[in-house]
Design a protein around this motif. Sequence first.
Motif, PDB file in Angstrom:
ATOM      1  N   CYS A 397       0.847  -1.173  -0.102  1.00 59.73           N
ATOM      2  CA  CYS A 397      -0.086   0.075   0.089  1.00 59.73           C
ATOM      3  C   CYS A 397       0.756   1.215   0.132  1.00 59.73           C
ATOM      4  N   SER A 398       1.876   1.156   0.822  1.00 63.71           N
ATOM      5  CA  SER A 398       2.799   2.381   0.888  1.00 63.71           C
ATOM      6  C   SER A 398       3.287   2.517  -0.684  1.00 63.71           C
ATOM      7  N   SER A 399       3.708   1.492  -0.829  1.00 62.66           N
ATOM      8  CA  SER A 399       4.294   1.485  -2.461  1.00 62.66           C
ATOM      9  C   SER A 399       3.482   2.053  -3.431  1.00 62.66           C
ATOM     10  N   LYS A 400       2.199   1.924  -3.491  1.00 62.41           N
ATOM     11  CA  LYS A 400       1.243   2.268  -4.119  1.00 62.41           C
ATOM     12  C   LYS A 400       1.059   3.684  -4.185  1.00 62.41           C
ATOM     13  N   LEU A 401       1.026   4.171  -2.843  1.00 57.87           N
ATOM     14  CA  LEU A 401       1.056   5.571  -2.814  1.00 57.87           C
ATOM     15  C   LEU A 401       2.158   6.549  -3.216  1.00 57.87           C
ATOM     16  N   VAL A 402       3.138   5.832  -3.050  1.00 51.37           N
ATOM     17  CA  VAL A 402       4.390   6.532  -3.697  1.00 51.37           C
ATOM     18  C   VAL A 402       4.624   6.436  -5.165  1.00 51.37           C
ATOM     19  N   VAL A 403       4.164   5.443  -5.599  1.00 52.03           N
ATOM     20  CA  VAL A 403       4.455   5.349  -7.048  1.00 52.03           C
ATOM     21  C   VAL A 403       3.121   5.898  -7.933  1.00 52.03           C
ATOM     22  N   SER A 404       1.857   5.521  -7.435  1.00 51.78           N
ATOM     23  CA  SER A 404       0.847   5.797  -8.362  1.00 51.78           C
ATOM     24  C   SER A 404      -0.014   7.130  -7.947  1.00 51.78           C
ATOM     25  N   ASP A 405      -0.093   7.521  -6.660  1.00 54.59           N
ATOM     26  CA  ASP A 405      -0.749   8.528  -6.046  1.00 54.59           C
ATOM     27  C   ASP A 405       0.377   9.725  -6.014  1.00 54.59           C
ATOM     28  N   TRP A 406       1.325   9.866  -5.503  1.00 52.81           N
ATOM     29  CA  TRP A 406       2.212  10.837  -5.193  1.00 52.81           C
ATOM     30  C   TRP A 406       3.109  11.082  -6.596  1.00 52.81           C
ATOM     31  N   LYS A 407       3.543  10.141  -7.210  1.00 43.65           N
ATOM     32  CA  LYS A 407       4.387   9.988  -8.107  1.00 43.65           C
ATOM     33  C   LYS A 407       5.842  10.436  -7.792  1.00 43.65           C
ATOM     34  N   ILE A 408       6.385   9.778  -6.832  1.00 39.72           N
ATOM     35  CA  ILE A 408       7.721  10.318  -6.203  1.00 39.72           C
ATOM     36  C   ILE A 408       8.801   9.054  -6.320  1.00 39.72           C
ATOM     37  N   GLY A 409       8.265   8.165  -6.879  1.00 33.01           N
ATOM     38  CA  GLY A 409       9.100   6.599  -6.885  1.00 33.01           C
ATOM     39  C   GLY A 409       8.578   5.842  -7.878  1.00 33.01           C
ATOM     40  N   VAL A 410       9.378   4.701  -8.173  1.00 36.54           N
ATOM     41  CA  VAL A 410       9.164   3.690  -9.222  1.00 36.54           C
ATOM     42  C   VAL A 410       9.183   2.406  -8.354  1.00 36.54           C
ATOM     43  N   HIS A 411       8.450   1.261  -9.054  1.00 38.89           N
ATOM     44  CA  HIS A 411       8.694  -0.039  -8.581  1.00 38.89           C
ATOM     45  C   HIS A 411      10.053  -0.569  -9.259  1.00 38.89           C
ATOM     46  N   LEU A 412      10.762  -1.357  -8.222  1.00 38.19           N
ATOM     47  CA  LEU A 412      11.771  -2.275  -8.516  1.00 38.19           C
ATOM     48  C   LEU A 412      11.519  -3.357  -9.646  1.00 38.19           C
ATOM     49  N   CYS A 413      10.398  -3.976  -9.191  1.00 32.01           N
ATOM     50  CA  CYS A 413       9.848  -4.996 -10.257  1.00 32.01           C
ATOM     51  C   CYS A 413       8.423  -4.901 -10.111  1.00 32.01           C
ATOM     52  N   GLU A 414       7.769  -5.478 -11.095  1.00 33.08           N
ATOM     53  CA  GLU A 414       6.285  -5.639 -11.190  1.00 33.08           C
ATOM     54  C   GLU A 414       5.888  -7.036 -10.667  1.00 33.08           C
ATOM     55  N   GLY A 415       6.156  -7.411  -9.391  1.00 35.16           N
ATOM     56  CA  GLY A 415       6.024  -8.905  -8.965  1.00 35.16           C
ATOM     57  C   GLY A 415       7.020  -9.774  -9.449  1.00 35.16           C
TER      58      GLY A 415
END
Length: 479
Positions: A397-415
């Motif tokens: 959930c925190s990762s979702k907020l960072v990447v999708s909502d606030w756009k201040i990060g990226v995913h290392l891998c998509e699962g």
Amino acid sequence: MGERQRKLHGIMICVPYQGHLNPFVDLALKLASNGIVITFVHLEFLHRKLCQTHHANKTDVDLFSEARELGLDIRFTTMTDPFPLEFDRDANFNEYWETMVRDFPPLVNEFVGKILASDRDNMLHFLVADTVYTWPAAVARKYNLVNVSLWTQSALVYCLGYHWDLLQQNGHFPCNDEVDEEIKYIPGIESINTKDLIAYLRQSQCESVISRASRLQFEQGKMADFVLQNTVEELEPRALSALNNYLPNYAIGPLNFSQDLPTNTVTTSLWSKSDCTNWLGSKPPGSVLYVSFGSFVHTNMQVLEELAYGLLLSQVNFVWVIRQGILGDGATSVLSAEFQDAVKERGLIIGWCDQVETLSNPAVGGFLTHSGWNSTLESMWCGVPMICYPIGFDQPCSSKLVVSDWKIGVHLCEGGTLHRENVAHKIQSFMNGGDLERLKQNAERVRKIMKNAVETDGSSKTNFDRFLKDLEAKIRAQN
């Protein structure tokens, strides 16, 4: 003593992990700074661990002695949990929490009763407990205490937990691990993919002790008189607004950066810290990737090896925190001497550090994180973009907020499984690619929102003042 002269007294009991201890101590200091008497209760095994780290095995250390020298009335005490001190609670996590859910509540009940019976000042008492516990409502009801619940994760996660029944009705608890669809019916959450749900909502974990305890904790949490959220109103407005329809809810974060907090008065780190300052000083601005999986989660050797060789292939400078116990098996030597030799010019591998101090260093340009909530808040406060690799619990959930909502990060891998070549490519493109400037701009915008929130007229400061007023009114009315 007149009713108006009776002091408020908060009994505070937190979950015994670093990510919970830090905000609890910060809240204790904030409450005491506003004239409230605090009794801070530590579990004995955690207190012993802190003493071993910082005080050469002395066990009579009072964590709040410096705070009292500043005039704060914080009493410090310890209590037992159901296990002997020598029991390894991290290595036996499931057994520990099975027993804590069953056998810890009577111990708390008795302990709180003794604290109240020993009061010679006729104070007005209230309880401040971690939302993660399952017993606060019953203890508060027994002793007629106002029940304050401190939530140390995001408001997004609280919304999901609060509406567990909705998820169940719609077939998303337990959620099939292979399902990939958007959920749009939870009040306060515009949309969330099933892949971003809290780990313990998944089918593979639905029978775990954490899943069962979490469901109970949210049911009990609905009986709290006040819920304090360690987040910022402007960053999670929809979730917080929805929760306000159900319970007295106050966004007062980030707690560890509150302006009225006395500094350097309590040592809370469970590990000895390395000082990275000189090493970072030898690197160009923005060139270092800080890597840490936080204070609690475990991973496996395969993940660490793929990450290690991904860092090696990326040619990026890095500081990597590998705390003792990260593999969950007590291993102390994790990375090969060959790897450490190969990266010694541009890689610093340490056991622990002051994370805020490191993230604040001009040499640090990014943070590869497990997306724990404290780490996320600290990176945001320092304006550092993130590469997110959530491992469990609330971290997706925190990762979702960072990447999708606030756009201040990226995913290392998509699962799926980590591969070193993909890790290297992701790190290279993150640290040197065209998207970094956009991420930095967004991170700076978020940083300003957080800074403004804790200012005198900011939302978190205003909400905390409102909470104090409401708390006092509720306590005096109840007594």
